[in-house]
Design a protein around this motif. Structure first.
Motif, short mmCIF file in Angstrom:
data_model
loop_
_atom_site.label_atom_id
_atom_site.label_comp_id
_atom_site.label_asym_id
_atom_site.label_seq_id
_atom_site.Cartn_x
_atom_site.Cartn_y
_atom_site.Cartn_z
N LYS A 1 0.75 -1.67 -0.22
CA LYS A 1 0.08 -0.38 -0.10
C LYS A 1 1.01 1.48 0.19
O LYS A 1 0.38 2.41 -0.47
N ASN A 2 2.08 1.30 0.75
CA ASN A 2 3.17 2.32 0.76
C ASN A 2 3.22 2.29 -0.60
O ASN A 2 3.51 3.41 -1.31
N ILE A 3 4.24 1.66 -1.21
CA ILE A 3 4.82 1.94 -2.60
C ILE A 3 3.37 2.18 -3.28
O ILE A 3 4.39 3.12 -4.18
N LEU A 4 2.74 1.50 -3.21
CA LEU A 4 1.80 1.74 -4.15
C LEU A 4 1.27 4.07 -4.24
O LEU A 4 1.03 4.32 -5.17
N GLU A 5 1.66 4.08 -3.05
CA GLU A 5 1.48 5.75 -3.22
C GLU A 5 1.77 6.17 -3.59
O GLU A 5 2.41 7.49 -3.98
N LYS A 6 3.40 5.24 -3.13
CA LYS A 6 4.17 6.02 -3.96
C LYS A 6 4.62 6.73 -5.06
O LYS A 6 5.72 7.75 -6.03
N LEU A 7 4.39 5.84 -5.48
CA LEU A 7 4.17 5.01 -7.04
C LEU A 7 3.21 6.36 -8.06
O LEU A 7 3.48 6.66 -9.39
N LYS A 8 1.52 6.06 -7.00
CA LYS A 8 0.27 7.08 -8.20
C LYS A 8 0.76 8.02 -8.40
O LYS A 8 0.11 8.68 -9.65
N PRO A 9 1.40 9.53 -8.29
CA PRO A 9 2.17 10.13 -8.99
C PRO A 9 2.62 10.26 -9.83
O PRO A 9 2.87 11.32 -10.93
N TYR A 10 2.90 8.94 -10.42
CA TYR A 10 4.29 8.76 -11.35
C TYR A 10 3.00 8.31 -13.00
O TYR A 10 3.44 8.16 -14.04
N LEU A 11 2.24 7.57 -12.32
CA LEU A 11 0.52 6.88 -13.55
C LEU A 11 -0.01 8.11 -13.33
O LEU A 11 -1.02 8.50 -13.10
N THR A 12 -1.05 7.46 -14.68
CA THR A 12 -1.92 8.27 -15.50
C THR A 12 -3.03 7.65 -14.24
O THR A 12 -2.78 6.21 -13.77
N GLU A 13 -4.54 7.79 -13.75
CA GLU A 13 -5.00 7.21 -13.50
C GLU A 13 -5.52 5.96 -14.01
O GLU A 13 -5.68 5.24 -13.01
N GLU A 14 -5.47 6.01 -15.14
CA GLU A 14 -6.18 4.32 -15.88
C GLU A 14 -5.13 3.91 -15.84
O GLU A 14 -5.07 2.39 -15.40
#
Length: 161
Positions: A54-67
């Protein structure tokens, strides 16, 4: 005439630098993303895999489009590397990342790269593993975002050998 030629050359130089700068910006974002995704400095700190993912996913979120974020999350891709590190009691270090531009669509504002990542595991298993893949980035109002990332998932096969 010489003045017009000088202005034209300056204009072409600025455009060329701008394209190169865009490519460099996209590549830098892609590299940061892969570092976060793959680097595990101390597998013993992964006590709760779900929370770590969950923590890694939150760190990666700003790098990804919503889809792409939705796909990345639904497929639990943020959990693959920490799961391997925890299961095989090994740290994973990114030794090298190489990106090669393989496509660009200026009308759509996209750029594509193929990549090769050299990973080194250390702990109970000491191996060098090469991960390959392809990535497409899209230019948005916020800047470059990853709209597609696909890899061979060589890490698990490499660790198991």
């Amino acid at each position: 005439m010489l003045k017009k030629l000088s202005v034209l050359l300056l204009f072409l130089l600025v455009i060329g630098c701008s394209n190169s700068s865009d490519e460099q910006s996209a590549m830098q974002l892609a590299k940061e993303f892969k570092m976060i995704q793959y680097e595990i400095t101390d597998y013993t700190h992964i006590s709760d895999l779900t929370e770590y993912q969950k923590n890694i996913l939150e760190k990666l979120k700003p790098y990804l489009t919503e889809e792409e974020y939705q796909d990345f999350s639904a497929n639990r891709l943020a959990g693959i590397v920490p799961s391997i590190a925890q299961k095989y009691k090994t740290n994973i270090h990114v030794e090298d990342i190489t990106f090669t531009k393989n496509q660009e669509n200026k009308e759509k504002g996209t750029i594509g790269f193929s990549y090769t990542i050299t990973l080194k595991s250390s702990g109970e298993i000491n191996k060098t593993i090469v991960e390959k893949g392809n990535m497409i980035l899209t230019k948005t109002a916020e800047g470059w975002l990853i709209s597609n990332d696909s890899s061979e998932h060589s890490l698990l096969r490499g660790i198991n050998k």
